[in-house]
Design an enzyme around this catalytic site. Structure first.
Site, mmCIF file in Angstrom:
data_model
loop_
_atom_site.group_PDB
_atom_site.id
_atom_site.type_symbol
_atom_site.label_atom_id
_atom_site.label_comp_id
_atom_site.label_asym_id
_atom_site.label_seq_id
_atom_site.Cartn_x
_atom_site.Cartn_y
_atom_site.Cartn_z
ATOM 1 N N PRO A 114 62.037 20.668 52.571
ATOM 2 C CA PRO A 114 61.802 22.248 53.344
ATOM 3 C C PRO A 114 60.118 22.344 53.480
ATOM 4 O O PRO A 114 59.418 21.302 52.278
ATOM 5 C CB PRO A 114 61.824 23.258 52.373
ATOM 6 C CG PRO A 114 61.629 22.617 51.332
ATOM 7 C CD PRO A 114 61.922 21.065 50.937
ATOM 8 N N VAL A 115 58.980 22.492 54.702
ATOM 9 C CA VAL A 115 58.175 22.274 54.833
ATOM 10 C C VAL A 115 57.762 24.187 54.412
ATOM 11 O O VAL A 115 58.424 24.746 54.455
ATOM 12 C CB VAL A 115 57.774 22.341 56.569
ATOM 13 C CG1 VAL A 115 58.103 21.154 57.302
ATOM 14 C CG2 VAL A 115 58.959 23.659 57.159
ATOM 15 N N GLY B 183 55.449 23.986 48.889
ATOM 16 C CA GLY B 183 55.070 23.038 47.897
ATOM 17 C C GLY B 183 55.448 22.321 47.629
ATOM 18 O O GLY B 183 55.324 21.652 45.903
ATOM 19 N N LEU B 184 56.490 21.808 48.392
ATOM 20 C CA LEU B 184 57.271 20.345 47.708
ATOM 21 C C LEU B 184 56.364 19.601 48.323
ATOM 22 O O LEU B 184 57.097 18.492 48.301
ATOM 23 C CB LEU B 184 58.606 20.281 48.018
ATOM 24 C CG LEU B 184 59.057 21.470 47.166
ATOM 25 C CD1 LEU B 184 61.037 21.814 48.026
ATOM 26 C CD2 LEU B 184 59.182 21.642 45.846
ATOM 27 N N GLY B 185 55.650 19.515 49.226
ATOM 28 C CA GLY B 185 54.378 18.001 49.322
ATOM 29 C C GLY B 185 55.697 17.752 50.542
ATOM 30 O O GLY B 185 55.009 16.582 50.832
ATOM 31 N N SER B 186 55.939 18.111 51.266
ATOM 32 C CA SER B 186 56.592 17.731 52.253
ATOM 33 C C SER B 186 55.041 17.165 53.564
ATOM 34 O O SER B 186 55.691 16.474 54.416
ATOM 35 C CB SER B 186 57.631 18.770 53.263
ATOM 36 O OG SER B 186 56.778 19.668 55.159
ATOM 37 N N ALA C 173 52.154 16.086 52.801
ATOM 38 C CA ALA C 173 52.054 14.334 52.364
ATOM 39 C C ALA C 173 52.921 12.979 52.696
ATOM 40 O O ALA C 173 52.845 12.364 52.420
ATOM 41 C CB ALA C 173 51.413 14.627 51.043
ATOM 42 N N ALA C 174 54.382 13.714 52.444
ATOM 43 C CA ALA C 174 55.268 12.807 52.333
ATOM 44 C C ALA C 174 55.389 12.163 53.799
ATOM 45 O O ALA C 174 55.592 10.744 53.212
ATOM 46 C CB ALA C 174 56.546 13.369 51.945
ATOM 47 N N ASP D 70 47.793 16.076 45.291
ATOM 48 C CA ASP D 70 49.396 15.643 46.794
ATOM 49 C C ASP D 70 49.812 14.927 46.785
ATOM 50 O O ASP D 70 50.509 14.310 47.067
ATOM 51 C CB ASP D 70 50.249 16.986 47.658
ATOM 52 C CG ASP D 70 50.345 18.506 47.795
ATOM 53 O OD1 ASP D 70 49.637 18.596 46.397
ATOM 54 O OD2 ASP D 70 50.765 19.023 48.235
HETATM 55 O O1 PMV Z 1 51.395 24.582 48.406
HETATM 56 P P1 PMV Z 1 51.391 23.045 47.322
HETATM 57 O O2 PMV Z 1 52.088 22.753 46.354
HETATM 58 O O3 PMV Z 1 51.001 22.221 48.106
HETATM 59 O O4 PMV Z 1 49.757 23.279 46.270
HETATM 60 C C1 PMV Z 1 48.621 23.747 46.454
HETATM 61 C C2 PMV Z 1 47.531 23.104 45.441
HETATM 62 C C3 PMV Z 1 46.338 24.376 45.342
HETATM 63 O O5 PMV Z 1 46.802 23.709 44.125
HETATM 64 C C4 PMV Z 1 47.206 25.432 45.697
HETATM 65 C C5 PMV Z 1 45.690 23.736 46.135
HETATM 66 C C6 PMV Z 1 45.127 22.609 46.165
HETATM 67 O O6 PMV Z 1 44.918 21.285 47.247
HETATM 68 O O7 PMV Z 1 45.194 22.040 45.247
#
Ligand code: PMV
Length: 338
Positions: A110-111, A114-117, A119-120, A161
């Site tokens: 899911p976009v 916070g699961l890194g979509s 970057a993946a 990420d």
């Molecule tokens: O939303 P995510 O999981 O891509 O989170 C970012 C993590 C933070 O620490 C909030 C930001 C970062 O750049 O590390």
């Protein structure tokens, strides 16, 4: 669990159909404080992947990414669009022309949760393009290219990420330092639950910065406390002490609440998981929305999952974290990309 080795994630040869994939990730502890130089721990979500497929196609590179409504020649995307940027950066790095191909992107991630979509997807594209040209890239190079695109999404990302996704194994991460592989003493059973509330990392990170600027001493102290939890969690993971790890995750969630990045929906999910027997639970990633992560045991996993659904989770994923393979590069080979 992967190894970060290029060949593990790709198939195909030059001039034929090439497929490459990359995992999602979850931050186990240390988000936000990691932006301010403290350590964090992240693990791959190997079962949730983004895919990039390159198929020979007459004419210039054409991109299809149905999830974001893109079906267009690359030249029609703005050059700073994340998909265009990673293609141009990779071609430049490889010193190759853009391929005459159709690039199709799909993702189970899911976009904006916070699961890194992001970057993946970028990682899968880098791997696909490199494979198209018969080139094998090491994880640090992949990570460095993807970091450039993460900057579009995140502003000032810590780099965690792209690092965990490019290496696809548990890491202990400090901004600007070589990532360290994290040995896992006993497999970790994780449940990731999506609140369904979109989380805009860039905005949340920006808000934390404003608070830090307004109250530097208080925020520095909070980040130091997060760092202590991360160090203790690292020892617990290595020693296979899941009870201790759970307690550290709980403590980290309280600190994230104090930092101001939780939300009632996230607190509800965390509470529900704990009451149903999770060893620990916390929000994961930027916060305000997105996901929580719960550490469970085999015996309690079903009950925790049920409780999370009842508390409003719109998606749930289970993942087991084990030791990675042997592909982690020597720390001496780290490129300066953060
Ligand atoms: O939303 P995510 O999981 O891509 O989170 C970012 C993590 C933070 O620490 C909030 C930001 C970062 O750049 O590390």
């Amino acid at each position: 669990m992967g190894t970060g080795r290029h060949s593990d994630y790709v198939s195909g040869v030059e001039g034929r159909v090439v497929r490459a994939s990359a995992s999602g990730k979850v931050i186990l502890l240390g988000e936000h404080a990691v932006v301010y130089g403290r350590p964090a721990i992240a693990v791959p979500l190997s079962g949730l992947r983004a895919m990039a497929t390159l198929t020979p196609h007459p004419g210039p590179l054409h991109i299809q990414a149905p999830a974001v409504g893109i079906d267009a020649p690359l030249s029609e995307l703005p050059p700073d669009h994340p998909l265009a940027r990673i293609v141009y950066l990779t071609a430049e790095h490889l010193r190759r022309p853009l391929p005459d191909a159709l690039l199709q992107i799909t993702s189970a991630l899911p976009v904006a949760s916070g699961l890194g979509s992001g970057a993946a997807v970028s990682t899968a594209i880098v791997r696909a393009l490199a494979t198209w040209y018969g080139i094998s890239l090491d994880p640090l190079t992949v990570s460095g290219l993807v970091y450039e695109v993460e900057r579009i999404y995140h502003g000032t990302p810590s780099g965690i990420d792209n690092t965990v996704i490019a290496h696809e194994r548990p890491i202990y991460f400090v901004r600007g330092q070589p990532p360290e592989p994290l040995p896992v003493g006993t497999p970790l059973h994780l449940l990731v639950a999506d609140s369904g509330i979109p989380s805009r990392t860039r905005e949340v990170v920006g808000d934390v910065r404003k608070h830090w600027e307004a109250e530097p001493a208080r925020y520095e102290a909070l980040f130091d406390q997060v760092a202590e939890e991360v160090e203790a969690a690292r020892r617990a993971i290595t020693q296979g002490d899941t009870q201790a790890l759970g307690r550290r995750m709980d403590a980290n969630h309280e600190l994230l609440r104090a930092i101001g990045v939780s939300a009632p929906a996230l607190d509800r999910l965390v509470e529900a998981a704990r009451r149903a027997g999770a060893l620990g639970a916390k929000l994961s990633g930027a916060g305000r929305g997105g996901n929580i992560v719960a550490l469970v045991e085999d015996a309690t996993a079903d009950g925790v999952e049920e409780a999370l659904r009842a508390a409003g989770a719109v998606h749930l994923w289970r993942t087991d974290v084990e030791n990675g393979g042997t592909g982690f590069p020597e720390t001496g080979r780290v490129a300066d990309h953060r």
